[in-house]
Motif scaffolding. Structure first.
Motif, PDB file in Angstrom:
ATOM      1  N   MET A   1       0.841  -1.196   0.000  1.00 27.78           N
ATOM      2  CA  MET A   1       0.000   0.000   0.000  1.00 27.78           C
ATOM      3  C   MET A   1       0.879   1.250   0.000  1.00 27.78           C
ATOM      4  N   LYS A   2       0.498   2.208  -0.806  1.00 34.60           N
ATOM      5  CA  LYS A   2       1.161   3.505  -0.803  1.00 34.60           C
ATOM      6  C   LYS A   2       0.219   4.515  -0.138  1.00 34.60           C
ATOM      7  N   TYR A   3       0.822   5.575   0.375  1.00 28.42           N
ATOM      8  CA  TYR A   3       0.056   6.571   1.121  1.00 28.42           C
ATOM      9  C   TYR A   3       0.286   7.955   0.524  1.00 28.42           C
ATOM     10  N   ARG A   4      -0.737   8.771   0.581  1.00 26.72           N
ATOM     11  CA  ARG A   4      -0.675  10.128   0.063  1.00 26.72           C
ATOM     12  C   ARG A   4      -1.209  11.083   1.124  1.00 26.72           C
ATOM     13  N   LYS A   5      -0.792  12.337   1.020  1.00 25.61           N
ATOM     14  CA  LYS A   5      -1.230  13.358   1.984  1.00 25.61           C
ATOM     15  C   LYS A   5      -2.643  13.832   1.624  1.00 25.61           C
ATOM     16  N   LEU A   6      -3.507  13.878   2.637  1.00 24.62           N
ATOM     17  CA  LEU A   6      -4.862  14.404   2.423  1.00 24.62           C
ATOM     18  C   LEU A   6      -4.845  15.913   2.651  1.00 24.62           C
ATOM     19  N   GLY A   7      -4.222  16.610   1.711  1.00 25.76           N
ATOM     20  CA  GLY A   7      -4.200  18.062   1.766  1.00 25.76           C
ATOM     21  C   GLY A   7      -3.705  18.598   3.093  1.00 25.76           C
ATOM     22  N   LYS A   8      -4.329  19.681   3.548  1.00 25.05           N
ATOM     23  CA  LYS A   8      -3.857  20.353   4.759  1.00 25.05           C
ATOM     24  C   LYS A   8      -4.322  19.686   6.045  1.00 25.05           C
ATOM     25  N   THR A   9      -5.016  18.527   5.942  1.00 24.76           N
ATOM     26  CA  THR A   9      -5.269  17.759   7.162  1.00 24.76           C
ATOM     27  C   THR A   9      -3.953  17.234   7.723  1.00 24.76           C
ATOM     28  N   GLU A 189      -6.389  21.658 -10.395  1.00 21.77           N
ATOM     29  CA  GLU A 189      -5.337  22.688 -10.330  1.00 21.77           C
ATOM     30  C   GLU A 189      -5.558  23.618  -9.148  1.00 21.77           C
ATOM     31  N   GLN A 190      -6.795  24.072  -8.963  1.00 19.49           N
ATOM     32  CA  GLN A 190      -7.102  24.999  -7.877  1.00 19.49           C
ATOM     33  C   GLN A 190      -6.982  24.313  -6.508  1.00 19.49           C
ATOM     34  N   ALA A 191      -7.393  23.055  -6.433  1.00 21.61           N
ATOM     35  CA  ALA A 191      -7.288  22.321  -5.173  1.00 21.61           C
ATOM     36  C   ALA A 191      -5.825  22.172  -4.764  1.00 21.61           C
ATOM     37  N   GLN A 192      -4.962  21.875  -5.714  1.00 22.56           N
ATOM     38  CA  GLN A 192      -3.542  21.737  -5.403  1.00 22.56           C
ATOM     39  C   GLN A 192      -2.957  23.060  -4.930  1.00 22.56           C
ATOM     40  N   VAL A 196      -5.717  21.417  -0.861  1.00 18.18           N
ATOM     41  CA  VAL A 196      -6.960  20.745  -0.481  1.00 18.18           C
ATOM     42  C   VAL A 196      -6.892  19.296  -0.965  1.00 18.18           C
ATOM     43  N   GLY A 197      -7.171  18.361  -0.066  1.00 18.43           N
ATOM     44  CA  GLY A 197      -7.160  16.951  -0.433  1.00 18.43           C
ATOM     45  C   GLY A 197      -8.337  16.598  -1.325  1.00 18.43           C
ATOM     46  N   ILE A 198      -8.143  15.611  -2.199  1.00 22.74           N
ATOM     47  CA  ILE A 198      -9.208  15.168  -3.096  1.00 22.74           C
ATOM     48  C   ILE A 198      -9.504  13.698  -2.832  1.00 22.74           C
ATOM     49  N   ILE A 199     -10.746  13.431  -2.445  1.00 27.56           N
ATOM     50  CA  ILE A 199     -11.230  12.077  -2.199  1.00 27.56           C
ATOM     51  C   ILE A 199     -12.139  11.703  -3.366  1.00 27.56           C
ATOM     52  N   VAL A 200     -11.766  10.680  -4.096  1.00 23.80           N
ATOM     53  CA  VAL A 200     -12.518  10.295  -5.291  1.00 23.80           C
ATOM     54  C   VAL A 200     -13.532   9.209  -4.948  1.00 23.80           C
ATOM     55  N   ARG A 201     -14.799   9.502  -5.226  1.00 23.00           N
ATOM     56  CA  ARG A 201     -15.843   8.497  -5.032  1.00 23.00           C
ATOM     57  C   ARG A 201     -16.426   8.078  -6.387  1.00 23.00           C
ATOM     58  N   VAL A 202     -17.207   7.003  -6.372  1.00 27.97           N
ATOM     59  CA  VAL A 202     -17.807   6.418  -7.583  1.00 27.97           C
ATOM     60  C   VAL A 202     -16.730   6.198  -8.664  1.00 27.97           C
ATOM     61  N   PRO A 203     -15.581   5.638  -8.284  1.00 30.60           N
ATOM     62  CA  PRO A 203     -14.475   5.503  -9.248  1.00 30.60           C
ATOM     63  C   PRO A 203     -14.741   4.514 -10.366  1.00 30.60           C
ATOM     64  N   LEU A 204     -15.693   3.608 -10.134  1.00 28.30           N
ATOM     65  CA  LEU A 204     -15.986   2.585 -11.147  1.00 28.30           C
ATOM     66  C   LEU A 204     -17.341   2.814 -11.815  1.00 28.30           C
ATOM     67  N   ALA A 205     -17.853   4.039 -11.695  1.00 34.48           N
ATOM     68  CA  ALA A 205     -19.133   4.395 -12.325  1.00 34.48           C
ATOM     69  C   ALA A 205     -20.216   3.379 -11.957  1.00 34.48           C
ATOM     70  N   ALA A 278      -3.048  14.959  -8.196  1.00 35.62           N
ATOM     71  CA  ALA A 278      -3.879  15.773  -7.299  1.00 35.62           C
ATOM     72  C   ALA A 278      -4.756  14.905  -6.398  1.00 35.62           C
ATOM     73  N   VAL A 279      -4.997  13.673  -6.811  1.00 31.14           N
ATOM     74  CA  VAL A 279      -5.873  12.777  -6.052  1.00 31.14           C
ATOM     75  C   VAL A 279      -5.167  12.296  -4.784  1.00 31.14           C
ATOM     76  N   SER A 280      -5.868  12.405  -3.637  1.00 31.75           N
ATOM     77  CA  SER A 280      -5.325  11.922  -2.369  1.00 31.75           C
ATOM     78  C   SER A 280      -5.661  10.455  -2.141  1.00 31.75           C
ATOM     79  N   THR A 281      -6.907  10.094  -2.406  1.00 29.35           N
ATOM     80  CA  THR A 281      -7.335   8.711  -2.208  1.00 29.35           C
ATOM     81  C   THR A 281      -8.572   8.427  -3.036  1.00 29.35           C
ATOM     82  N   ILE A 282      -8.785   7.142  -3.293  1.00 30.19           N
ATOM     83  CA  ILE A 282      -9.989   6.664  -3.967  1.00 30.19           C
ATOM     84  C   ILE A 282     -10.743   5.811  -2.959  1.00 30.19           C
ATOM     85  N   ILE A 283     -12.072   5.940  -2.924  1.00 24.38           N
ATOM     86  CA  ILE A 283     -12.843   5.180  -1.932  1.00 24.38           C
ATOM     87  C   ILE A 283     -13.879   4.264  -2.595  1.00 24.38           C
TER      88      ILE A 283
END
Length: 328
Positions: A1-9, A189-192, A196-205, A278-283
């Motif tokens: 597993m790799k880990y990424r920063k959830l923005g300014k949290t 671009e603006q989130a970066q 601001v962290g980006i949590i991606v939902r509905v990744p598989l439509a 820019a993506v922090s995590t996918i859920i």
């Protein structure tokens, strides 16, 4: 597993995490706590350390299952929940600081926690993003030690861009996938820029991008893929990313041509998302423990080549973009 920063949290979270919309079993079924426990254990055993839930999932049973589970493990597990969707009618006027405060306090009770790592507004009406008093409430809740961070879950890019104008918004949960590409334009671009962290939902439509559905596939009466295709119950974009089902199937056939030996396209779809820095995590969600492992197969899938990415994006241009790109 790799880990990424959830923005300014400042949280270092697993780049593939767990969404719990159906953690108690399949969509539409009664909540099964044994199933939920199995899924949650499978996730954390695999290195997942970020769990996203909401007060309306399973009428609060999802929160209860997550809270009980977190207290049973020794690892640091970051817990995110959401508030607002209990409002009925779910309209701008119903959003009031006192009501939202009560929702947060109820979530704490549900989970048996003293502090929420992340509380997210749960896809409120667009007008709510233009009301500073709503966002100011969460500064007070943070001062009281009830939350560590505020995030927003949105339907539209417009809402995401407006939401991150508030300094206390630390993350945005948004639909982003091969069939929903607009967020990667201006918003990422603006989130970066604002950390601001980006949590991606509905990744598989809603499962379309697994490549396992066909015209003959059926869904149970309680499954939103059966009853919400035209937005009958909530935003249409939550179901199959808002695209026509048969259009989606045709697009998937084109994707299969690029990966003829890949029985399950989910690793391809998740890798495509992960290659956006820019993506922090996918859920992605899971209704049984084996689906957790299937989602994590993406971590072992080779990085997509520029040629493959270009082909995938061309499929979007051909089948999807014209009908949905500007809607969300």
């Amino acid at each position: 597993m790799k880990y990424r920063k959830l923005g300014k949290t400042g949280f270092d979270i697993s780049e593939i995490s767990l969404g719990t919309w159906q953690v108690g079993g399949k969509w539409g079924d009664d909540f099964n706590h044994e199933t939920a426990e199995g899924i949650l254990n499978a996730a954390v055993d695999s290195g997942i350390n970020f769990i996203d839930t909401a007060d309306v999932y399973g009428d609060g049973e999802s929160e209860k299952a997550v809270g009980k589970f977190v207290k049973s493990r020794s690892e640091r597990i970051f817990v995110a929940t959401k508030c607002g969707r209990q409002l009925n009618p779910h309209v701008n006027e119903a959003y009031q600081p006192a009501v939202l405060r009560k929702f947060v306090e109820n979530s704490l009770k549900n989970m048996g926690l003293e502090t929420l790592d992340l509380i997210q507004l749960h896809c409120p009406p667009t007008e709510v993003y233009y009301r500073p008093e709503i966002f100011e409430l969460f500064d007070r809740l943070k001062d009281e030690g009830k939350i560590l961070n505020l995030g927003i879950s949105v339907e539209k890019v417009e809402e995401a861009l407006k939401g991150i104008e508030y300094d206390n918004v630390t993350s945005v949960q948004i639909i982003f996938n091969v069939f929903r590409q607009r967020p990667a334009e201006l918003f990422f671009e603006q989130a970066q820029k604002k950390n601001v962290g980006i949590i991606v939902r509905v990744p598989l439509a809603s499962g379309l991008l697994t490549g396992k559905f066909s015209k003959q596939s059926t869904f149970t009466a309680g499954d939103h893929r059966n009853f919400n295709r035209n937005g009958e119950m909530f935003d249409k974009g939550e179901t199959f990313s808002g695209i026509d089902y048969e259009t989606g199937l045709n697009a998937v056939e084109d994707l299969k041509a690029l990966f003829p030996n890949q029985e399950n396209l989910a690793p391809v779809a998740l890798q495509w998302i992960l290659q956006h820095e820019a993506v922090s995590t996918i859920i992605p969600g899971a209704s049984r423990p084996e689906q957790v492992s299937a989602n994590l197969d993406a971590l072992n899938f080779p990085a997509l080549t520029q040629q493959q990415i270009a082909y995938i994006n061309a499929v979007y241009e051909k089948h999807i973009k014209k009908s949905v790109h500007q809607l969300w």
